[in-house]
Enzyme design. Structure first.
Site, PDB file in Angstrom:
ATOM      1  N   LYS A 213       0.845  -1.197   0.000  1.00 19.54           N
ATOM      2  CA  LYS A 213       0.000   0.000   0.000  1.00 19.54           C
ATOM      3  C   LYS A 213       0.879   1.246   0.000  1.00 19.54           C
ATOM      4  O   LYS A 213       0.686   2.151  -0.788  1.00 19.54           O
ATOM      5  CB  LYS A 213      -0.919  -0.033   1.224  1.00 19.54           C
ATOM      6  CG  LYS A 213      -1.810   1.167   1.342  1.00 19.54           C
ATOM      7  CD  LYS A 213      -2.790   1.052   2.485  1.00 19.54           C
ATOM      8  CE  LYS A 213      -3.491   2.383   2.696  1.00 19.54           C
ATOM      9  NZ  LYS A 213      -4.441   2.376   3.789  1.00 19.54           N
ATOM     10  N   GLU A 219      10.550  -4.512   4.770  1.00 16.46           N
ATOM     11  CA  GLU A 219      10.707  -5.920   4.381  1.00 16.46           C
ATOM     12  C   GLU A 219      10.343  -6.120   2.912  1.00 16.46           C
ATOM     13  O   GLU A 219      11.071  -6.759   2.143  1.00 16.46           O
ATOM     14  CB  GLU A 219       9.776  -6.821   5.223  1.00 16.46           C
ATOM     15  CG  GLU A 219      10.055  -6.824   6.706  1.00 16.46           C
ATOM     16  CD  GLU A 219       9.184  -5.832   7.452  1.00 16.46           C
ATOM     17  OE1 GLU A 219       9.004  -4.691   6.963  1.00 16.46           O
ATOM     18  OE2 GLU A 219       8.703  -6.184   8.541  1.00 16.46           O
ATOM     19  N   GLY A 273      -4.818  -1.689   4.917  1.00 15.23           N
ATOM     20  CA  GLY A 273      -4.023  -2.816   4.417  1.00 15.23           C
ATOM     21  C   GLY A 273      -4.677  -4.159   4.700  1.00 15.23           C
ATOM     22  O   GLY A 273      -4.793  -5.016   3.820  1.00 15.23           O
ATOM     23  N   ARG A 274      -5.147  -4.345   5.928  1.00 15.58           N
ATOM     24  CA  ARG A 274      -5.716  -5.649   6.312  1.00 15.58           C
ATOM     25  C   ARG A 274      -7.096  -5.891   5.700  1.00 15.58           C
ATOM     26  O   ARG A 274      -7.656  -6.971   5.826  1.00 15.58           O
ATOM     27  CB  ARG A 274      -5.755  -5.763   7.832  1.00 15.58           C
ATOM     28  CG  ARG A 274      -6.474  -4.624   8.532  1.00 15.58           C
ATOM     29  CD  ARG A 274      -6.155  -4.589  10.018  1.00 15.58           C
ATOM     30  NE  ARG A 274      -6.730  -3.458  10.712  1.00 15.58           N
ATOM     31  CZ  ARG A 274      -6.148  -2.269  10.839  1.00 15.58           C
ATOM     32  NH1 ARG A 274      -4.966  -2.056  10.293  1.00 15.58           N
ATOM     33  NH2 ARG A 274      -6.735  -1.302  11.507  1.00 15.58           N
ATOM     34  N   GLU A 360      -5.062  -6.336  14.674  1.00 14.65           N
ATOM     35  CA  GLU A 360      -4.509  -5.026  14.295  1.00 14.65           C
ATOM     36  C   GLU A 360      -5.621  -3.971  14.338  1.00 14.65           C
ATOM     37  O   GLU A 360      -5.359  -2.793  14.570  1.00 14.65           O
ATOM     38  CB  GLU A 360      -3.881  -5.087  12.886  1.00 14.65           C
ATOM     39  CG  GLU A 360      -2.994  -3.894  12.578  1.00 14.65           C
ATOM     40  CD  GLU A 360      -2.103  -4.092  11.347  1.00 14.65           C
ATOM     41  OE1 GLU A 360      -0.932  -4.461  11.502  1.00 14.65           O
ATOM     42  OE2 GLU A 360      -2.588  -3.874  10.234  1.00 14.65           O
ATOM     43  N   HIS A 391      -5.597 -32.336  18.109  1.00 19.67           N
ATOM     44  CA  HIS A 391      -4.429 -33.073  18.599  1.00 19.67           C
ATOM     45  C   HIS A 391      -3.330 -32.113  19.027  1.00 19.67           C
ATOM     46  O   HIS A 391      -2.176 -32.501  19.135  1.00 19.67           O
ATOM     47  CB  HIS A 391      -3.931 -34.021  17.506  1.00 19.67           C
ATOM     48  CG  HIS A 391      -4.979 -35.018  17.121  1.00 19.67           C
ATOM     49  ND1 HIS A 391      -5.167 -36.202  17.796  1.00 19.67           N
ATOM     50  CD2 HIS A 391      -5.949 -34.964  16.179  1.00 19.67           C
ATOM     51  CE1 HIS A 391      -6.194 -36.850  17.257  1.00 19.67           C
ATOM     52  NE2 HIS A 391      -6.693 -36.113  16.280  1.00 19.67           N
ATOM     53  N   LYS A 516       8.986  -0.491  14.350  1.00 21.48           N
ATOM     54  CA  LYS A 516       9.593  -0.183  13.045  1.00 21.48           C
ATOM     55  C   LYS A 516      10.695   0.851  13.219  1.00 21.48           C
ATOM     56  O   LYS A 516      11.764   0.735  12.628  1.00 21.48           O
ATOM     57  CB  LYS A 516       8.543   0.398  12.081  1.00 21.48           C
ATOM     58  CG  LYS A 516       7.594  -0.620  11.482  1.00 21.48           C
ATOM     59  CD  LYS A 516       6.709   0.071  10.437  1.00 21.48           C
ATOM     60  CE  LYS A 516       5.509  -0.784  10.070  1.00 21.48           C
ATOM     61  NZ  LYS A 516       4.541  -0.084   9.230  1.00 21.48           N
TER      62      LYS A 516
HETATM   63  O1  F6P Z   1       2.209  -4.144   9.938  1.00 21.14           O
HETATM   64  C1  F6P Z   1       1.817  -2.854   9.657  1.00 21.14           C
HETATM   65  C2  F6P Z   1       1.290  -2.681   8.270  1.00 21.14           C
HETATM   66  O2  F6P Z   1       1.200  -1.318   8.043  1.00 21.14           O
HETATM   67  C3  F6P Z   1      -0.051  -3.372   8.019  1.00 21.14           C
HETATM   68  O3  F6P Z   1      -1.122  -2.623   8.440  1.00 21.14           O
HETATM   69  C4  F6P Z   1       0.003  -3.582   6.549  1.00 21.14           C
HETATM   70  O4  F6P Z   1      -0.917  -4.536   6.134  1.00 21.14           O
HETATM   71  C5  F6P Z   1       1.435  -4.017   6.370  1.00 21.14           C
HETATM   72  O5  F6P Z   1       2.159  -3.228   7.288  1.00 21.14           O
HETATM   73  C6  F6P Z   1       1.992  -3.864   4.993  1.00 21.14           C
HETATM   74  O6  F6P Z   1       1.956  -2.535   4.562  1.00 21.14           O
HETATM   75  P1  F6P Z   1       2.157  -2.136   3.048  1.00 21.14           P
HETATM   76  O7  F6P Z   1       1.072  -2.755   2.250  1.00 21.14           O
HETATM   77  O8  F6P Z   1       2.120  -0.630   3.023  1.00 21.14           O
HETATM   78  O9  F6P Z   1       3.506  -2.655   2.603  1.00 21.14           O
END
Ligand code: F6P
Length: 567
Positions: A213, A219, A273-274, A360, A391, A516
């Site tokens: 987003k 990462e 995002g979620r 979240e 189990h 972060k």
């Molecule tokens: O973990 C935090 C977060 O901002 C989530 O809300 C989001 O889904 C994820 O990181 C990934 O963010 P992006 O889509 O901006 O890479």
């Protein structure tokens, strides 16, 4: 409710508090004997069945919970969301993820604009692009067809699409559409995940979709740069245009990364995002794998539940009922956790996805107006498919702590198997457990029953089951793209209901920021220390651990050439 008043200060909340003792007096065994109560705790919609008769709740409890919806202004809050108001006040944004699956002719206004028009522009672009890739009219830099896709993203840019992909993977119709194609995900910045994602793939036949987003997530961006290197080191930099596309709200950064914005699929800041699986975040990778026509059925299933959520009276409204029962379990009965137990291997990634959607969203400590909450909001979500979970952690659920459970079952298996001579089909075997577990939790087994079975006295305490452990059951007619969409929207809307009742902001996520920024401080230190600078500015514990790490890995980056995974 006045905005400065906390929900726990209302008469309706206090009334529920004082009702708790009444309910606790009655064992679920007795509640289950009341046929009228049980009958009214069934509700159905569009092929789905919800049975919440095994909740530790009476009809009076439900009545009081419905009164709480008035106190919290639930109806008005739902309407404000559907009307595109900026209900995510800490980020100044509307919350419109439901419009991602609205029919083409729907009108959903936000900031004076019908957002459905924009949504369908992107959906049409996805349809067109995925058809080109699938038909081979868009090929890779060496002229070969792109049959493998790696979707790079994390959190909401990963978990939802992974859940839907995993659920579709074993569906007969989806299998037919995905012949000869692979969809993989790369989320973790752990280089082992990079290695796994490209193992056995050829850059010549691989398309990388960078999903972020913000296009700033550390990462994802490092993983994207690593895959860019994997492609360009074997096919040259010009190949990137053919082998990498992006999904983002930040088209400026997409361009800076080196992906032509023409090959970018947009979404908008009103999609959290979620909550983004129905945007290009999920629809693009899934359409590449299964074709847009199938993915559209998923969107239609979700849309059907959105309409039900928006227009059905609360007494029969599945997401509202689920949200209210969760508030009852968490805030009144004091059960902080909830287990999501799909009796469907295809739904194995459902609980991990809902973990993010729920935790979240609702893992908050202050009200939407910033007032510290004197009660716990949010719930701890976890789960595994049945019967695997049985189990693993069911021991604790049956005889240890009380954890309300969501049992999810499917009538018709995606993979019917029946062996001649067996007592039941394989799916009937699975479903025998689905039907048995909720009763085992509700009824338990008494010392008296054990005595009648001549269980030795010293084992009776160990073999006794207290019962009175709440659960609910959801039955889906089958697991198809449509019903996967329904399930998603039920749980997304359930989370909104919880947040609206607790009066928190379910749509921001400030709690992820601190970690972060500290990681970025450590990153700078690691960079400096690899060049010989001493560790500086950290506490004793972190300094010691960092020194141990640096000493033991002092060979890293010594020869400054690029190293790619080797698996
Ligand atoms: O973990 C935090 C977060 O901002 C989530 O809300 C989001 O889904 C994820 O990181 C990934 O963010 P992006 O889509 O901006 O890479």
């Amino acid at each position: 409710m006045a905005s400065s008043t906390l929900i726990c200060d209302t008469e309706q909340w206090k009334d529920l508090k004082s009702h708790v003792e009444d309910v606790k007096k009655t064992h679920l065994r007795e509640l289950m004997n009341d046929a009228n109560r049980c009958k009214s705790m069934f509700t159905e919609f569009d092929g789905l069945v919800l049975d919440y008769s095994r909740q530790s709740a009476t009809l009076e409890t439900m009545d009081k919970l419905f009164k709480l919806t008035h106190a919290s202004g639930l109806k008005q809050k739902i309407d404000r969301m559907f009307n595109g108001e900026h209900i995510n006040s800490t980020e100044g944004r509307a919350v419109l993820h439901f419009s991602l699956r609205a029919p083409r002719d729907a009108v959903i206004q936000a900031d004076g604009k019908n957002v459905v028009t924009d949504v369908w522009q992107v959906l049409d672009k996805i349809k067109d692009f995925s058809e080109k890739i699938r038909s081979g009219s868009w090929v890779g830099a060496t002229g070969k067809q792109l049959k493998d896709v790696i979707a790079v993203g994390i959190g909401g840019s990963f978990l939802g699409p992974l859940f839907v992909h995993t659920a579709l993977q074993t569906d007969q119709e989806a299998i037919g559409f995905s012949k000869g194609r692979q969809l993989r995900f790369l989320a973790n910045v752990d280089p082992v995940d990079v290695a796994k994602s490209i193992a056995g793939l050829n850059p010549e036949t691989t398309l990388v979709v960078v999903v972020s987003k913000t296009f700033t997530t550390a990462e994802t961006m490092l993983n994207a740069r690593t895959l860019r290197e994997w492609i360009s080191s074997s096919l040259g930099l010009d190949a990137i245009a053919k082998h990498m596309v992006a999904v983002s709200t930040n088209l400026k950064l997409v361009k800076e990364f080196g992906i032509d914005p023409i090959n970018a699929f947009a979404f908008w800041d009103w999609v959290g995002g979620r909550y983004s699986v129905c945007s290009a975040v999920g629809v693009l990778p899934l359409s590449l794998q299964y074709g847009f026509t199938l993915v559209e059925k998923f969107l239609k299933g979700a849309s059907s539940v959105d309409q039900h959520f928006q227009s059905t009276p609360f007494e029969k409204n599945i997401p509202v009922l689920l949200g209210l029962l969760s508030v009852w379990n968490v805030s009144f009965l004091g059960y902080p956790a909830r287990a999501i137990l799909p009796y469907s291997q295809a739904l194995e990634k459902f609980a991990p996805h809902i973990q993010q959607v729920s935790m979240e969203s609702n893992g908050k400590g202050v009200s939407i107006d910033g007032v510290p909450l004197p009660f716990e909001a949010g719930e701890i979500d976890f789960g595994e498919p049945g019967t695997n979970g049985q189990h693993s952690f069911y021991q604790l659920i049956h005889q240890g702590r009380v954890i309300p459970c969501d049992f999810i079952g499917v009538v018709k298996s995606q993979q019917p198997v029946y062996l001649q001579g067996e007592v039941v089909s394989n799916h009937d075997e699975l479903m025998s457990n689905f039907f048995a577990q909720p009763d085992a939790l509700a009824y338990g087994k008494t010392a008296q029953q054990l005595q009648q079975e001549n269980v030795p006295q010293h084992l009776i305490p160990h073999k006794t089951f207290s019962g009175n452990r709440p659960s609910l059951s959801i039955l889906l007619p089958s697991l198809t793209a449509y019903s996967i969409g329904q399930l998603l929207a039920i749980y997304e809307n359930r989370v909104a209901v919880q947040g609206f009742i607790w009066d928190i902001n379910s749509f921001d996520q400030w709690g992820v920021e601190l970690g972060k920024s500290l990681a970025s401080q450590v990153r700078k230190q690691l960079n400096a220390s690899r060049k010989g600078e001493p560790v500086n500015g950290f506490n004793f514990s972190t300094t010691t651990l960092l020194n141990r790490y640096l000493e033991a890995s002092s060979d890293v980056g010594k020869d400054s050439s690029t190293v790619l995974p080797n698996i």
